[in-house]
Design an enzyme around this catalytic site. Sequence first.
Site, PDB file in Angstrom:
ATOM      1  N   LYS A 190       0.824  -1.209   0.000  1.00 45.93           N
ATOM      2  CA  LYS A 190       0.000   0.000   0.000  1.00 45.93           C
ATOM      3  C   LYS A 190       0.863   1.267   0.000  1.00 45.93           C
ATOM      4  O   LYS A 190       2.079   1.195   0.028  1.00 45.93           O
ATOM      5  CB  LYS A 190      -0.964  -0.043   1.186  1.00 45.93           C
ATOM      6  CG  LYS A 190      -1.998  -1.181   1.072  1.00 45.93           C
ATOM      7  CD  LYS A 190      -2.737  -1.138  -0.225  1.00 45.93           C
ATOM      8  CE  LYS A 190      -3.975  -1.983  -0.428  1.00 45.93           C
ATOM      9  NZ  LYS A 190      -4.045  -3.335   0.025  1.00 45.93           N
TER      10      LYS A 190
HETATM   11  C1  LIG Z   1      -5.272  -4.233   0.467  1.00 46.29           C
HETATM   12  C2  LIG Z   1      -6.746  -4.084   0.479  1.00 46.29           C
HETATM   13  C3  LIG Z   1      -7.526  -4.449   1.579  1.00 46.29           C
HETATM   14  C4  LIG Z   1      -6.971  -5.213   2.750  1.00 46.29           C
HETATM   15  O1  LIG Z   1      -5.953  -4.569   3.392  1.00 46.29           O
HETATM   16  P1  LIG Z   1      -5.057  -5.400   4.420  1.00 46.29           P
HETATM   17  O2  LIG Z   1      -4.352  -4.334   5.198  1.00 46.29           O
HETATM   18  O3  LIG Z   1      -4.142  -6.233   3.577  1.00 46.29           O
HETATM   19  O4  LIG Z   1      -5.957  -6.222   5.248  1.00 46.29           O
HETATM   20  C5  LIG Z   1      -8.872  -4.190   1.568  1.00 46.29           C
HETATM   21  N1  LIG Z   1      -9.448  -3.614   0.507  1.00 46.29           N
HETATM   22  C6  LIG Z   1      -8.754  -3.258  -0.585  1.00 46.29           C
HETATM   23  C7  LIG Z   1      -9.473  -2.597  -1.714  1.00 46.29           C
HETATM   24  C8  LIG Z   1      -7.377  -3.503  -0.651  1.00 46.29           C
HETATM   25  O5  LIG Z   1      -6.690  -3.187  -1.748  1.00 46.29           O
END
Ligand SMILES: *Cc1c(COP(=O)(O)O)cnc(C)c1O
Length: 410
Positions: free
Chosen positions: A219
């Site tokens: 992210k």
């Molecule tokens: C990455 C992601 C998540 C989950 O995030 P985590 O921190 O890995 O649990 C949820 N929704 C979207 C759209 C994502 O890209």
Amino acid sequence: MTAEAAAPSHILRQGAESAETTFGGGGALPVPRADDLIPLYLPVLGAAEQQAAAAALADGWLGIGPLTGRFERELGAFLGLRPDRHLVSTSSCTSALHLAALTAGIGPGAEVICPSFTYVAGHQAMSATGADVVFCDIDPKTLTVDPASVRSVITPRTRAIQVVHYAGVPADLDAIHAIAAEHDLRVIEDAAHAFGSSSRGRAIGSFGDLVCFSFGPVKMITSLEGGAVVSPRVEDVQLLHELRLIGVTADTDARYARQRMWEYDVVRQGYRYHLGSLPAAIGLAQLAQVDAFIANRRSYCRQYDAGLSDLDGVEPMAVAWDEIAPYMYVLRLRDASLRAGFMAHLRGLGVATGVHYMGGHTFTHYRECQRADLSVTETVAEQVVTLPLHSFMTEQTRERVIAAVRSYFS
Ligand SMILES: *Cc1c(COP(=O)(O)O)cnc(C)c1O
């Protein structure tokens, strides 16, 4: 199919860079070698993160601690949260979404309207409460929830609407909040892609209802694994502290001050969803660089737009990037039947690609869910291809990506 696991094993020093690329971390930078696969994602983990991690390990207080509290305060400051908005860190965005749903009182018998076109973590977090996921369609321009489609599946059992700011592009929140007000629904924003994005001058998270962020490996900023939920209700803070710490009361403030309470009560079903000190330390080091990450990504998206928008075969997302903290750069192929060949062609040229997303309604576990007409999702899910986008890319890397895409269509 995606290259999430394909981060290079080597770390090289920064080469000559164009003026618009900035890097605040110092030390070793992750730069793919020219003969390597350009990965889809490449977290920037340099000397700052390594020092922060080493210091947190040397300190030895590993659970919720002062660094967790500091990370929460600095996240709140970055988002510009006013005193009436409250941020609680979590172990992931999936856990943040689960806790957001629980604080909204969602459980068995309730329905949550979610776009099918998103990462299944969002669906899992809602169905984990025992609620039913109801799929809605997306707007063909922004690829975020279509308010008219949301309306079409509201029932007396609907309790919440989940919106996703796809690729960092904010959903039409004003329209969604209007529908929610009309039907007395909560709005849960999956802002995993939108840390740093704004909607008409308002930072995502700084307004609205429940907003969840991700600090997962790929992210905008990473704490390795991590997340946060922002709530507009002060009474949610204690509830969230209990829910993320296996139902234990009154311990969070003590832990922020490096203490533990040996007398406590357990007042509810809770989960092991807290953010420890080591991830908080890494998250803080990343947060210190996020302005540069966002500025670089914006400029790279503009360069991709300029380098690809004359091609007849592909359609970049039709957005000006000014207010967007871009998480991914997504193209739509006008002829979806070319996608497998297009992705193989890029792979052959050392450019990884991804598909975000297959519709959630196509998965076995969600096959029986109620749904709106999903024509846009069905079409778009076959067309999308994600190109590499990192917080730091050399000019040469960006040009290689553009040349690889262009070579398929010439
Ligand atoms: C990455 C992601 C998540 C989950 O995030 P985590 O921190 O890995 O649990 C949820 N929704 C979207 C759209 C994502 O890209």
